[in-house]
Design an enzyme around this catalytic site. Structure first.
Site, PDB file in Angstrom:
ATOM      1  N   MET A  46       0.817  -1.210   0.000  1.00  0.00           N
ATOM      2  CA  MET A  46       0.000   0.000   0.000  1.00  0.00           C
ATOM      3  C   MET A  46       0.858   1.271   0.000  1.00  0.00           C
ATOM      4  SD  MET A  46      -2.956  -1.162   2.749  1.00  0.00           S
ATOM      5  CE  MET A  46      -3.938   0.336   2.493  1.00  0.00           C
ATOM      6  N   HIS A  47       0.191   2.396  -0.225  1.00  0.00           N
ATOM      7  CA  HIS A  47       0.695   3.759   0.000  1.00  0.00           C
ATOM      8  C   HIS A  47       1.736   4.252  -1.001  1.00  0.00           C
ATOM      9  CE1 HIS A  47      -1.281   2.986   3.772  1.00  0.00           C
ATOM     10  NE2 HIS A  47      -0.324   2.201   4.213  1.00  0.00           N
ATOM     11  N   ASP A  85      -2.678  -4.845   0.322  1.00  0.00           N
ATOM     12  CA  ASP A  85      -2.221  -6.173   0.746  1.00  0.00           C
ATOM     13  C   ASP A  85      -2.872  -6.668   2.029  1.00  0.00           C
ATOM     14  OD1 ASP A  85      -0.867  -4.326   2.325  1.00  0.00           O
ATOM     15  OD2 ASP A  85       1.136  -5.050   1.830  1.00  0.00           O
TER      16      ASP A  85
END
Length: 494
Positions: free
Chosen positions: A78-79, A237
């Protein structure tokens, strides 16, 4: 029928071929490097992810009939900020979730804009790993590149874009950008204005199981798949791993011991932790979840084993063999697992790893045990935040690479004092991605039905009353270490 689940991780991309009975028929992994150009920085070239797909998926299909493949679902780290220009070309290496360069931007958002305002707009405060602080950093330090941005994607969404040509994201992954109004599942106009983000840069929003397109003809040919294969929006995830472990619907918990470590609590209603120690995100099942995320979990063990001890052939069990039941909860050595700073619940980019309590008779096994225990104690920090909110967690699923260690599972079960369920198919985000693809293709009516039908418990690690009592005493000492070190961490960072 067959379905492909993709787990786009930080160190590797894992591919699963799953049949309609939930059996994993084949799996393939393709590794790639992580770039750390400066201390605390973490980057990756998105071309490495796509190369892994072009090589890994054809290898996954070897010996199977590609015509049987119906859908693809991707779960991913992520991110990460993937910035594209008007031609769809990547402008710079992706700045990843565990990158700590945005301390100043995170502080600006939390103190000048204000935590209360951020929580009102998004349900969350700023953490260094989130996408919005990365954009502010890029504005300040790379203005020429920033001016060329045409699209912003998250890592797994870049793969979906390469497969389908669609600019898409799902609510679970978008929740970690600090640009989404998580409660109302729409982009926050206020946050976009605060961060200088143009609305046209943002991807279309989907539920995780919704189809965003089919394979482009050239991609289908390169992968050896039919053009009719559907690609769903996928999930971050942790949400994908939660689907893969059956952590869907209200009141379920999943703990992941991956590169990062997470405590994931599912809910059918939106709620915010008033302390902002836990993230309030959308879930891949259509609901929401609270999540505590520590930046370094299994990566601490990998660092200790590979980089410090130089363990040959990754024979981690041999290093753990001297650790017995008698030593559990009695180790004089403590370890703070903050090798990349920390997110939940302390939100401190300056925090660093610490060994404490060593003496002349400290052994290699003592320090190995301390690493495993330190990660478990740090996860308990988030566990305690959840309990302070009145959330009961009577048991949890356990997944991730660290879950393969029976010793680590035993330590964690006793540090938390709850049973931990190990699943028959422990493939985390990849398996969750495959289940989302099944829902996308109509194999199941919804995510809950898919999880109920296919996810099964293999065994349960039960806590031991004596060990739990020992670890309770050790945890009470452990939790005093970070507050004592915090002022020094800030001095060392200057």
């Amino acid at each position: 029928m067959l379905y492909i689940g993709v787990d786009l991780g930080t160190s590797a991309c894992k591919f699963l071929l799953v049949d309609d009975q939930g059996r994993v028929c084949h799996q393939v992994t393709r590794d790639y490097p992580l770039c750390m150009p400066r201390p605390g920085w973490s980057e990756q070239d998105p071309a490495l992810w796509w190369k892994a797909c072009l090589d890994g998926i054809p290898a996954l299909l070897a010996g199977f009939d590609p015509a049987q493949v119906q859908g693809i679902g991707v779960g991913g780290q992520m991110h990460g900020l993937v910035a594209l220009d008007g031609d769809g070309a990547v402008l710079r290496p992706a700045i990843l979730w565990n990158d700590g360069r945005t301390a100043a931007e995170t502080d600006y958002l939390n103190t000048v804009v204000g935590r209360k305002t951020l929580s009102q707009y998004t349900g969350n405060i700023a953490f260094a790993g989130f996408t919005a602080p990365k954009l502010l950093w890029m504005q300040k330090h790379e203005p020429e590149l920033y001016a060329r941005i045409a699209k912003i994607l998250l890592p797994k969404d870049y793969l979906v874009y390469k497969m389908t040509g669609a600019f898409s994201t799902d609510y679970s992954d978008a929740s970690g950008m600090l640009l989404l109004d998580v409660e109302h599942k729409c982009w926050s106009k206020e946050m976009c204005e605060l961060c200088g983000v143009q609305p046209e840069w943002l991807a279309g929003l989907y539920e995780s199981w919704q189809p965003v397109g089919t394979l482009r003809p050239d991609v289908a040919a390169a992968l050896g798949l039919p053009e009719t294969v559907k690609v769903c929006a996928g999930a971050g995830d942790n949400a994908a791993a939660a689907v893969g472990t059956g952590t869907v619907g209200p009141g379920r918990c999943n703990i992941s011991l991956g590169t990062s470590g997470t405590l994931f609590i599912s809910s059918d209603t939106f709620g915010v932790d008033a302390t902002n120690g836990l993230h309030a995100f959308a879930h891949a099942d259509g609901g929401w979840h609270l999540m505590g995320c520590m930046l370094s979990a299994a990566s601490c063990n990998k660092w200790w084993m590979d980089d410090i001890l130089n363990v040959t052939d990754r024979d981690y069990p041999a290093e753990q063999a001297p650790i017995t039941r008698e030593t559990l909860g009695r180790n004089p050595v403590f370890f703070l697992p903050y090798l990349m700073g920390e997110r939940s619940p302390i939100n401190d980019t300056d925090a660093r790893g610490v060994f404490l309590g060593m003496s002349m008779d400290t052994t290699r096994a003592d320090m190995t045990q301390a690493v495993l225990e330190g990660v478990a104690f740090a996860l308990r920090d988030s566990f305690e935040v959840a309990r302070s909110l009145g959330i009961a967690i009577p048991r949890s699923n356990l997944c991730g690479g660290g879950a393969k260690s029976p010793l680590w599972g035993t330590i964690l079960a006793n540090v938390l004092g709850i049973p931990l369920d190990i699943l028959v198919t422990e493939q985390g985000p990849g398996y969750g991605g495959a289940l989302l693809a099944m829902v996308c293709c109509g194999q199941f009516a919804d995510v809950q039905q898919a999880a109920d039908a296919l996810v099964r418990v293999s065994r349960t690690i039960e806590p031991d009353a004596e060990l739990t009592a020992r670890y309770e005493e050790r945890y009470q000492k452990y939790k005093q270490i970070y507050p004592a070190c915090r002022p020094l961490f800030k001095q060392l960072a200057q």
